[in-house]
Design an enzyme around this catalytic site. Structure first.
Site, PDB file in Angstrom:
ATOM      1  N   GLY A  16     -36.079   0.560  12.044  1.00 51.60           N
ATOM      2  CA  GLY A  16     -35.161  -0.455  11.438  1.00 51.60           C
ATOM      3  C   GLY A  16     -34.529  -1.307  12.699  1.00 51.60           C
ATOM      4  N   GLU A  63     -41.750   5.494  13.475  1.00 49.56           N
ATOM      5  CA  GLU A  63     -41.944   5.897  12.200  1.00 49.56           C
ATOM      6  C   GLU A  63     -43.124   6.814  11.826  1.00 49.56           C
ATOM      7  OE1 GLU A  63     -41.133   2.694  12.812  1.00 49.56           O
ATOM      8  OE2 GLU A  63     -39.711   1.867  11.422  1.00 49.56           O
ATOM      9  N   GLU A 123     -37.039  -3.548  14.140  1.00 46.33           N
ATOM     10  CA  GLU A 123     -37.366  -4.547  12.916  1.00 46.33           C
ATOM     11  C   GLU A 123     -36.322  -5.713  12.876  1.00 46.33           C
ATOM     12  OE1 GLU A 123     -38.147  -1.481  10.354  1.00 46.33           O
ATOM     13  OE2 GLU A 123     -40.128  -2.390   9.762  1.00 46.33           O
ATOM     14  N   ALA A 173     -33.399   2.996  10.545  1.00 44.36           N
ATOM     15  CA  ALA A 173     -32.861   3.123   9.118  1.00 44.36           C
ATOM     16  C   ALA A 173     -32.276   4.558   9.071  1.00 44.36           C
ATOM     17  CB  ALA A 173     -34.054   3.227   8.045  1.00 44.36           C
TER      18      ALA A 173
HETATM   19  N1  COA Z   1     -30.860   8.136  11.208  1.00 43.59           N
HETATM   20  C1  COA Z   1     -29.698   9.003  10.863  1.00 43.59           C
HETATM   21  N2  COA Z   1     -28.904   9.585  12.140  1.00 43.59           N
HETATM   22  C2  COA Z   1     -29.526   9.250  13.287  1.00 43.59           C
HETATM   23  C3  COA Z   1     -30.493   8.576  13.403  1.00 43.59           C
HETATM   24  C4  COA Z   1     -31.291   7.719  12.440  1.00 43.59           C
HETATM   25  N3  COA Z   1     -32.027   6.879  12.453  1.00 43.59           N
HETATM   26  N4  COA Z   1     -30.802   8.363  14.856  1.00 43.59           N
HETATM   27  C5  COA Z   1     -29.822   9.083  15.378  1.00 43.59           C
HETATM   28  N5  COA Z   1     -29.054   9.649  14.439  1.00 43.59           N
HETATM   29  C6  COA Z   1     -28.080  10.899  14.557  1.00 43.59           C
HETATM   30  C7  COA Z   1     -28.412  11.968  14.995  1.00 43.59           C
HETATM   31  O1  COA Z   1     -29.116  12.750  13.925  1.00 43.59           O
HETATM   32  C8  COA Z   1     -27.321  12.676  15.725  1.00 43.59           C
HETATM   33  O2  COA Z   1     -26.411  13.126  14.800  1.00 43.59           O
HETATM   34  P1  COA Z   1     -25.617  14.536  14.962  1.00 43.59           P
HETATM   35  O3  COA Z   1     -24.557  14.088  16.094  1.00 43.59           O
HETATM   36  O4  COA Z   1     -24.904  14.822  13.722  1.00 43.59           O
HETATM   37  O5  COA Z   1     -26.539  15.655  15.304  1.00 43.59           O
HETATM   38  C9  COA Z   1     -26.763  11.458  16.379  1.00 43.59           C
HETATM   39  O6  COA Z   1     -27.263  10.350  15.600  1.00 43.59           O
HETATM   40  C10 COA Z   1     -26.992  11.524  17.910  1.00 43.59           C
HETATM   41  O7  COA Z   1     -28.271  11.500  17.865  1.00 43.59           O
HETATM   42  P2  COA Z   1     -29.054  12.380  19.036  1.00 43.59           P
HETATM   43  O8  COA Z   1     -30.548  12.470  18.438  1.00 43.59           O
HETATM   44  O9  COA Z   1     -28.314  13.728  19.121  1.00 43.59           O
HETATM   45  O10 COA Z   1     -29.286  11.467  20.386  1.00 43.59           O
HETATM   46  P3  COA Z   1     -30.372  11.659  21.388  1.00 43.59           P
HETATM   47  O11 COA Z   1     -29.647  10.705  22.490  1.00 43.59           O
HETATM   48  O12 COA Z   1     -30.716  13.078  21.716  1.00 43.59           O
HETATM   49  O13 COA Z   1     -31.547  10.768  20.749  1.00 43.59           O
HETATM   50  C11 COA Z   1     -32.683   9.272  19.598  1.00 43.59           C
HETATM   51  C12 COA Z   1     -31.679   9.491  20.690  1.00 43.59           C
HETATM   52  C13 COA Z   1     -32.637   7.646  19.285  1.00 43.59           C
HETATM   53  C14 COA Z   1     -33.996   9.230  20.610  1.00 43.59           C
HETATM   54  C15 COA Z   1     -32.775  10.140  18.588  1.00 43.59           C
HETATM   55  O14 COA Z   1     -31.661  10.065  17.869  1.00 43.59           O
HETATM   56  C16 COA Z   1     -33.743   9.594  17.491  1.00 43.59           C
HETATM   57  O15 COA Z   1     -35.111   9.576  17.733  1.00 43.59           O
HETATM   58  N6  COA Z   1     -33.235   8.995  16.419  1.00 43.59           N
HETATM   59  C17 COA Z   1     -34.236   8.691  15.257  1.00 43.59           C
HETATM   60  C18 COA Z   1     -35.014   7.439  15.655  1.00 43.59           C
HETATM   61  C19 COA Z   1     -36.153   6.957  14.657  1.00 43.59           C
HETATM   62  O16 COA Z   1     -36.899   7.636  14.374  1.00 43.59           O
HETATM   63  N7  COA Z   1     -35.703   5.811  14.041  1.00 43.59           N
HETATM   64  C20 COA Z   1     -36.732   5.485  13.133  1.00 43.59           C
HETATM   65  C21 COA Z   1     -35.990   5.600  11.364  1.00 43.59           C
HETATM   66  S1  COA Z   1     -37.326   4.995  10.392  1.00 43.59           S
END
Ligand code: COA
Length: 266
Positions: free
Chosen positions: A117, A140, A120, A72
């Protein structure tokens, strides 16, 4: 019945419409995170494809090389109130329920991160194929929240309570191979073959008798929420109902005549 649902105005999804339709979540700058608008577009798209008799199977994937759906949208989660959070979860659950109960096979082609999400969404699909590079998980807990799109429920049903609790409580990502071992995905393929494999499987399922396909999905999904003996009665009723279809006569006759059946969906 052919649908006149207009999907021209979608901003965050790419749609390829046909017997095998492909939905691509297209917000690569945020790794295809699901914001409210994207979830609403998904809801509209699923309804349109459900009611389009020409559509026999659906593939859902994410844009870009890196991510299926990274969860999400955390920008929205960060500011939500308790009441809005509850509505958010109910709305998300509703959209994923629509996918699960669409009555047509939906294949998640997991091309990268399927987190929160995203995992999910994949679990609400009928089948899951992951690329070797995919990572799945429910992180989460690391945000101080819990899954809200029925992840606690579908994960436990898919992989069992003990394994679900481990994934949910650690928030750890698992590799595609580990997800396969757990039963979280059905197949793992090299990244370059993912879409081909998903389309081929979808085309195979699209060639089956649509009413029988719908009843099997119903029998499994709805049956899981019933007692065993209630589910048996439900299965027997669907088994009887399918005898009203032309496709049953075609399927059994084709076998006896030693030829391939041609199913029409009636
Ligand atoms: N919501 C909003 N933005 C998100 C996102 C999410 N769930 N997941 C990634 N992004 C954004 C990041 O903020 C980043 O934005 P920016 O370029 O403006 O800084 C962009 O996507 C790229 O992500 P980044 O974290 O830089 O890539 P990475 O390769 O270092 O890491 C992940 C990849 C997937 C491990 C990491 O993005 C992450 O942990 N995301 C969240 C996952 C999460 O907790 N999801 C559950 C939500 S309920």
């Amino acid at each position: 019945m052919t649908s006149s649902h207009n999907l021209d105005t979608l901003e965050n999804l790419l749609i390829e419409r046909g017997a095998v339709s492909v939905i691509t979540v297209n917000r690569p700058k945020v790794l295809n995170a699901l914001n409210t608008q994207t979830m609403d577009e998904l809801r509209r798209t699923i309804l349109a494809l459900k009611h389009d008799a020409g559509v026999r199977a659906v593939v859902i994937t994410g844009a870009g090389e890196k991510s299926f759906v990274a969860g999400a949208d955390i920008n929205e989660l960060a500011v939500q109130t308790p009441a809005a959070g509850r509505e958010h979860a109910l709305r998300g659950q509703h959209v994923l329920d629509l996918i699960e109960n669409m009555g047509k096979p939906v294949i998640a082609a997991i091309n990268g991160y399927a987190l929160g999400g995203g995992c999910e969404l994949a679990m609400a699909c009928t089948l899951r194929i992951a690329s070797e590079t995919a990572k799945l998980g429910q992180p989460e807990i690391n945000l101080g929240i819990i899954p809200g799109y029925a992840g606690t429920q579908r994960l436990a049903r898919l992989v069992g309570g003990g394994r679900a609790l481990e994934l949910l409580l650690t928030g750890d990502q698992v590799t595609a191979q580990e997800a396969y071992r757990l039963g979280l995905v059905n197949r793992v393929v090299p990244a370059g073959e993912l879409m081909n494999e998903a389309r081929t499987l979808a085309a195979t399922l699209a060639s089956k008798a649509p009413v029988a396909v719908r009843y099997i999905i119903d029998a499994v999904n709805k049956g899981l929420a019933m007692t065993f003996s209630e589910a048996e009665v439900f299965e027997a009723t669907l088994f009887g109902l399918v005898a009203s279809t032309d496709d049953m006569r075609e399927g059994t006759r084709a076998f006896l005549e030693k030829r391939k059946p041609e199913f029409k969906g009636t």
